[in-house]
Design a protein around this motif. Structure first.
Motif, short mmCIF file in Angstrom:
data_model
loop_
_atom_site.label_atom_id
_atom_site.label_comp_id
_atom_site.label_asym_id
_atom_site.label_seq_id
_atom_site.Cartn_x
_atom_site.Cartn_y
_atom_site.Cartn_z
N VAL A 122 0.83 -1.20 0.00
CA VAL A 122 0.00 0.00 0.00
C VAL A 122 0.87 1.26 0.00
O VAL A 122 0.55 2.25 -0.66
N VAL A 123 2.01 1.20 0.71
CA VAL A 123 2.95 2.32 0.66
C VAL A 123 3.40 2.56 -0.78
O VAL A 123 3.37 3.69 -1.28
N ALA A 124 3.78 1.48 -1.46
CA ALA A 124 4.21 1.61 -2.86
C ALA A 124 3.07 2.16 -3.71
O ALA A 124 3.28 3.05 -4.55
N LEU A 125 1.85 1.64 -3.48
CA LEU A 125 0.71 2.07 -4.29
C LEU A 125 0.44 3.55 -4.10
O LEU A 125 0.23 4.28 -5.07
N SER A 126 0.47 4.03 -2.84
CA SER A 126 0.14 5.44 -2.67
C SER A 126 1.24 6.31 -3.27
O SER A 126 0.94 7.39 -3.80
N GLY A 127 2.49 5.81 -3.22
CA GLY A 127 3.56 6.54 -3.89
C GLY A 127 3.31 6.64 -5.39
O GLY A 127 3.48 7.69 -6.01
N ALA A 166 -2.65 -4.44 -4.37
CA ALA A 166 -1.95 -3.15 -4.36
C ALA A 166 -0.72 -3.20 -5.26
O ALA A 166 -0.48 -2.28 -6.05
N ARG A 167 0.06 -4.28 -5.16
CA ARG A 167 1.25 -4.38 -6.03
C ARG A 167 0.85 -4.43 -7.49
O ARG A 167 1.47 -3.80 -8.34
N GLY A 168 -0.23 -5.19 -7.77
CA GLY A 168 -0.69 -5.30 -9.14
C GLY A 168 -1.10 -3.94 -9.68
O GLY A 168 -0.74 -3.57 -10.80
N LEU A 169 -1.83 -3.16 -8.86
CA LEU A 169 -2.26 -1.83 -9.29
C LEU A 169 -1.05 -0.93 -9.53
O LEU A 169 -1.07 -0.11 -10.45
N CYS A 170 0.01 -1.10 -8.73
CA CYS A 170 1.24 -0.34 -8.95
C CYS A 170 1.75 -0.57 -10.37
O CYS A 170 2.08 0.37 -11.09
#
Lengths: 347, 349
Positions: free
Chosen positions: B102-107, B160-164
């Motif tokens: 989620v941290v990666a996604l919000s970034g 979340a990773r996939g959405l990234c």
């Protein structure tokens, strides 16, 4: 009607349906999907690709099935895969004869031996210290990647060794080696746990460790065995993955493979609550995952969306397995039956 | 319970003549403090932190300064926020494996929206809402559908990773002026020392969390669920609402941590923050929160983050040690503290 109901109620019904649907989508998008041809004495075709690329996941999923059957989980398989690849590659690189069969044999055996030690470590944390499996294996999941980095000294080790490469991309009687290895692991696991009482003992530990201990099952020893076997499977998969690219990458070898393996087990109908497992289900689950990846490619969805699909699949499967859904369904069925009964009474 | 046991010693300690009896009473109360599952791990962590900091100060020149300490906060502000959210979840006996993703996604969301010209004033609230909604979905999956927390959050992690990856496969750098200014701003504290706005946000989050956990009905329900969900239900506590809300809080904190992390890196990259969930869990556990729930403090988790930070700093100061030793150290430390918890809870029983 009765036969149909029994087929629908079978544990493997929904996974197989999922697999068939994926096959159908592939067949529509790519009519030559089922053709398997022989080229240069090797089997070629989409199905063979699915089997070959799915082999590492299947191997790990077999180990994971047994761990989950004891109501455990092993998150460290990806890290163990990375470690075994790193060990094998660094041994091959360090030897004067990287191409000789003996060197590769030594490298592979050392890597497998180390994985046994790691598995015993996991088993120790879970069985002796009584740490929850998620946390116990989480430790090795992170620390393990650090260890793999230490072995490769932070670099990607590229090896030039034909016998090692053979392990990943070789063929034997036209069948990819990886598929043969996966079949052997699967066959052995099925034979040993289902043709003896071992499988039942594992399930009993998953249902109630204390009760099974009092009934004379050596729960602690079984937990050790199961985690060690899982680590061993992870190492085999790691060797195949590393040999496939002929390079050990401590950061990316087996990254997220623990999720694929858990997903395969869950799709296969093995409950995460333990006490019950189906190796055949895991086989179907692993095939579903690999076919899903292939489908994403053949249908033309950008491959980067694969993870989103996997997330969707795992969510749906979990929701279907949930007791709340089962209750809602049975309530719905009862109401249907009630209405049908009223209809009969009225007419 | 402890109060009842302690009561007889107290008069002897306060009223009795100074002597061996008093020392004994003091030693006993210290021992009972150290061996209680509630305070023991926190005290051990505090001692460990001071010890490591002193060792660092003795070994390396320039280590024993206020700025090195403040840099611990500057470098780990996002981890502090993550650990706060994780503390709530673990206090109820759950776990959240999705925080790193989620941290990666919000970034990624921040970087891509800012790139296409959105204003940060819209982007940051949007991120916080989105991650809270993700947390809400996870919470509902866990509570309504009885999915195990780790598998539900594992699915969220995948998502979340996939959405990234769907947003972008490459790193996106952030050039938005307001954002960059927030990232590079330093707030002087006098004496040549300074902190970043991220630190202030983290401190505010910690303060709010402490207040919520110790002064509100919601906080007490969180502890009650960790102590025994069934008993909580029987007492008429709003278990369902609280259990779901805890994951919303964790989602919100992950989103906020993602924003702070983006201040720190000024870019979005789909593979960033892999393994951060372990750092957060490790910080919470080292900070003395019991993995089975029921015991723990937010301030303990902050202390846990500081211990991880100081280890990282020492590895940097050492210079010859490779950075991946950090991972191994964190794993080892986590193990030690889990065993400590086991020993303490087993003894109490």
């Amino acid at each position: 009607m009765n036969v149909l109901a029994r087929v629908v109620a079978h544990r493997l019904f929904w996974p197989v349906v999922m697999l068939l649907v994926l096959f159908a989508i592939n067949l529509i998008a790519f009519p030559g999907f089922f053709t398997v041809s022989v080229r240069d004495g090797h089997l070629f075709g989409s199905l063979i690709d699915i089997l070959r690329n799915g082999a590492p996941t299947l191997i790990i999923a077999v180990g994971m099935t047994l761990v989950i059957a004891t109501r455990g989980i092993d998150l460290s398989v990806g890290a163990i895969a990375a470690i075994s690849g790193a060990v094998a590659c660094s041994i091959i690189l360090g030897s004067p004869t990287p191409g000789s069969l003996a060197t590769v044999a030594v490298a592979v055996s050392v890597a497998l031996l180390i994985s046994l030690v790691l598995g015993v470590w996991n088993g120790f944390l879970v069985a002796v210290l009584g740490i929850q499996p998620i946390i116990a294996t989480l430790i090795l999941m992170t620390a393990g990647r650090g260890v793999a980095m230490l072995i490769t000294e932070g670099q990607i080790l590229t090896v030039n060794s034909p016998p090692f490469k053979f392990l990943g991309s070789g063929f034997w009687f036209g069948v990819p080696i990886a598929v043969i290895i996966a079949a052997v692991v699967f066959g052995l696991a099925a034979l040993i746990t289902r043709r003896t009482a071992l499988g039942m003992f594992i399930e009993s530990v998953g249902i109630n460790p204390e009760a099974s201990r009092q009934a004379g099952v050596r729960a602690r020893g079984l937990l050790f065995a199961v985690y060690t076997f899982c680590a061993f499977c992870a190492a085999i998969a790691g060797l195949i993955l590393t040999a496939n690219t002929a390079a050990a990458d401590a950061n990316n070898t087996g990254l997220f493979i623990e999720l694929d393996a858990i997903l395969a087990v869950v799709i296969g109908g093995t409950s995460l609550a333990g006490g019950r497992y189906s190796l055949l289900g895991t086989l179907v689950g692993a095939l579903v995952i690999q076919t899903l990846v292939t489908t994403v490619y053949t249908v033309g969805i950008p491959p980067i969306a694969t993870m989103v699909f996997k997330a969707a699949v795992v969510t749906v499967v979990c929701l279907l397995q949930s007791p709340t859904t089962a209750e809602a369904f049975s309530g719905f069925r009862r109401r249907l039956a009630l209405r049908a009964g009223k209809g009969v009474a009225a007419s | 319970m402890t109060k009842l046991l302690d009561a007889p010693q107290r008069p002897a300690r306060s009223g009795g003549p100074a002597g061996p009896a008093q020392r004994q009473g003091l030693a006993r109360s210290i021992r009972s403090l150290l061996t209680s599952p509630k305070y023991g791990p926190v005290i051990v962590t505090a001692v460990l932190f001071v010890a490591v900091f002193v060792i660092g100060g003795v070994r390396y020149r320039g280590f024993f300064s206020g700025q090195v300490f403040l840099n611990l906060l500057v470098d780990n502000s996002y981890l502090i926020v993550l650990a706060v959210g994780m503390t709530f979840v673990i206090l109820t006996g759950g776990i959240d494996l999705s925080v790193g993703a989620v941290v990666a996604l919000s970034g990624m969301i921040a970087a891509s929206l800012l790139q296409s010209g959105w204003s940060p004033g819209v982007v940051i609230p949007l991120i916080l809402v989105l991650t809270s909604v993700l947390g809400l979905l996870v919470g509902l999956m866990i509570h309504v559908f009885k999915v195990q927390p780790f598998i539900a959050t594992l699915a969220a992690m995948f998502l979340a990773r996939g959405l990234c990856y769907v947003i972008s496969q490459n790193s996106i750098s952030i050039t938005d002026e307001t954002f960059v200014q927030l990232a590079v701003a330093r707030i002087p504290l006098g004496g040549g020392m300074s902190i970043t706005p991220s630190v202030i946000i983290a401190v505010v989050v910690v303060a709010v969390a402490v207040w919520v956990l110790h002064a509100t009905r919601f906080g007490r329900t969180v502890y009650a669920i960790g102590g025994g969900e069934q008993s909580g239900l029987l007492m008429g506590l709003p278990v369902a609402r609280t259990k779901v809300l805890v994951y919303v809080i964790s989602g919100f904190c992950s989103g906020l941590a993602g924003v702070l992390f983006t201040f720190y890196t000024l870019s979005g990259y789909p593979l960033t923050a892999i393994g951060t969930e372990l750092d957060a869990i490790a910080a919470v556990v080292i900070g003395g929160t019991l993995l089975t729930g029921g015991y723990g403090f937010v301030l303990g988790s902050v202390l846990g983050v500081l211990v991880l930070g100081v280890i990282q700093t020492i590895i940097t100061f050492e210079g010859t040690l490779s950075s991946w030793w950090t991972k191994i150290f964190i794993g080892a430390l986590l193990l030690v503290f889990i065993i400590l918890q086991k020993v303490l809870t087993a003894r109490r029983r």
